[in-house]
Design a protein around this motif. Structure first.
Motif, PDB file in Angstrom:
ATOM      1  N   ASP A  65       2.454  -1.176  -3.759  1.00 39.06           N
ATOM      2  CA  ASP A  65       1.585  -2.352  -3.853  1.00 39.06           C
ATOM      3  C   ASP A  65       2.090  -3.370  -2.846  1.00 39.06           C
ATOM      4  O   ASP A  65       3.189  -3.914  -3.004  1.00 39.06           O
ATOM      5  N   VAL A  66       1.308  -3.640  -1.804  1.00 40.46           N
ATOM      6  CA  VAL A  66       1.786  -4.494  -0.713  1.00 40.46           C
ATOM      7  C   VAL A  66       2.012  -5.934  -1.156  1.00 40.46           C
ATOM      8  O   VAL A  66       2.653  -6.703  -0.424  1.00 40.46           O
ATOM      9  N   THR A  77      -2.312 -10.317   0.654  1.00 39.14           N
ATOM     10  CA  THR A  77      -2.493  -8.883   0.862  1.00 39.14           C
ATOM     11  C   THR A  77      -2.552  -8.530   2.347  1.00 39.14           C
ATOM     12  O   THR A  77      -1.797  -7.678   2.829  1.00 39.14           O
ATOM     13  N   ASN A  78      -3.426  -9.186   3.080  1.00 41.09           N
ATOM     14  CA  ASN A  78      -3.744  -8.766   4.450  1.00 41.09           C
ATOM     15  C   ASN A  78      -2.689  -9.138   5.477  1.00 41.09           C
ATOM     16  O   ASN A  78      -2.585  -8.477   6.516  1.00 41.09           O
ATOM     17  N   ALA A  86       0.439   9.311   1.012  1.00 38.97           N
ATOM     18  CA  ALA A  86      -0.775   8.555   0.677  1.00 38.97           C
ATOM     19  C   ALA A  86      -0.373   7.458  -0.293  1.00 38.97           C
ATOM     20  O   ALA A  86      -0.148   7.699  -1.482  1.00 38.97           O
ATOM     21  N   ALA A  87      -0.258   6.236   0.230  1.00 39.21           N
ATOM     22  CA  ALA A  87       0.243   5.118  -0.569  1.00 39.21           C
ATOM     23  C   ALA A  87      -0.909   4.350  -1.197  1.00 39.21           C
ATOM     24  O   ALA A  87      -1.925   4.078  -0.556  1.00 39.21           O
ATOM     25  N   ALA A  88      -0.746   3.996  -2.464  1.00 37.03           N
ATOM     26  CA  ALA A  88      -1.723   3.187  -3.181  1.00 37.03           C
ATOM     27  C   ALA A  88      -0.987   2.420  -4.270  1.00 37.03           C
ATOM     28  O   ALA A  88       0.106   2.808  -4.694  1.00 37.03           O
ATOM     29  N   ARG A  89      -1.607   1.338  -4.745  1.00 39.78           N
ATOM     30  CA  ARG A  89      -0.935   0.506  -5.750  1.00 39.78           C
ATOM     31  C   ARG A  89      -1.071   1.061  -7.160  1.00 39.78           C
ATOM     32  O   ARG A  89      -0.395   0.601  -8.071  1.00 39.78           O
ATOM     33  N   ALA A 120      -3.983  -1.194   4.003  1.00 37.49           N
ATOM     34  CA  ALA A 120      -4.388  -1.857   2.759  1.00 37.49           C
ATOM     35  C   ALA A 120      -4.895  -3.274   3.045  1.00 37.49           C
ATOM     36  O   ALA A 120      -4.287  -4.017   3.811  1.00 37.49           O
ATOM     37  N   GLY A 121      -6.027  -3.627   2.422  1.00 38.65           N
ATOM     38  CA  GLY A 121      -6.580  -4.964   2.642  1.00 38.65           C
ATOM     39  C   GLY A 121      -7.676  -5.280   1.655  1.00 38.65           C
ATOM     40  O   GLY A 121      -8.207  -4.406   0.970  1.00 38.65           O
TER      41      GLY A 121
END
Length: 231
Positions: A53-54, A104-105, A30-33, A81-82
């Motif tokens: 963080d993308v 980001t997108n 579960a990836a998140a920034r 992520a968007g």
């Protein structure tokens, strides 16, 4: 063991997608920034936390290195992520608005793919799911009978159109992978102020289906709740 990374997995469609894939037996990151949000989501889901963080090249590189050290390969990557960039009138859109959303997108997906493609290449049946939108479909936006034709949001719609073309290009370049873009439909999430008519369970359904594709599944396709959809 099927190893899966879901970006933006701390809430909304990403969280529900991760939940469903854990239930399917995947080892899900579960990836998140934010590390606290990634950790909380992982604990709740029975997943593993991944700080990613993308918009940060080094963060993405470290995340890929972590998965490589733990498993040596990656089977499924869900680029979820968007950001939406707000709902400004077309003439009020600035270059800064556009840059923030595209970073980001669109560029975020390129960063993540660049880092994780070597790991996906080591999978027996690597899968990439790019979460797109019907708002990025030229056919739908030109159809006056569809809700997509009545939405004015230059950065978001342009970013999702770009995600569709990214998908086609990567699918052609990596024929051994299944690389598709998925329109989850108008789902009620933080991204749209919970204005969508679908639940997150309904919106996640086509994303999960695409994540579970086997080697004989479509690639370079635009998928939605009904299956393969026209661009």
């Amino acid at each position: 063991m099927t190893v899966t990374v879901v970006t933006g997995a701390n809430k909304g469609l990403g969280y529900e997608t991760a939940r469903r894939l854990v239930a399917e037996g995947h080892t899900v990151y579960a990836a998140a920034r934010d590390p606290d949000r990634a950790g909380r989501a992982a604990r709740e889901l029975g997943a593993r936390p991944l700080l990613l963080d993308v918009t940060d090249e080094e963060s993405v590189r470290r995340a890929a290195a972590h998965v490589a050290d733990a498993h040596g390969a990656l089977d499924v990557l869900v680029n979820n992520a968007g950001v939406n960039g707000g709902m400004k009138a077309v003439g009020d859109c600035t270059a800064a608005d556009m840059t923030a959303v595209l970073d980001t997108n669109v560029v975020g997906i390129v960063r993540v793919l660049h880092a994780f493609l070597p790991l996906l290449g080591r999978s027996a049946a690597g899968v990439v799911v790019n979460v797109g939108s019907g708002l990025g479909s030229f056919g739908r936006v030109h159809d006056a009978a569809r809700a997509e034709s009545r939405v004015s949001s230059v950065p978001y719609t342009a970013s999702k159109a770009a995600v569709s073309m990214l998908t086609v290009q990567y699918a052609r370049a990596y024929p051994g992978l299944r690389v598709n873009v998925v329109d989850p439909g108008p789902t009620a999430t933080d991204l749209n102020g919970h204005q969508g008519v679908q639940t997150v369970e309904e919106g996640a359904e086509p994303i999960v289906r695409a994540a579970l594709l086997g080697p004989d599944g479509p690639t370079g396709a635009f998928l939605d709740g009904d299956g393969v959809s026209p661009w």
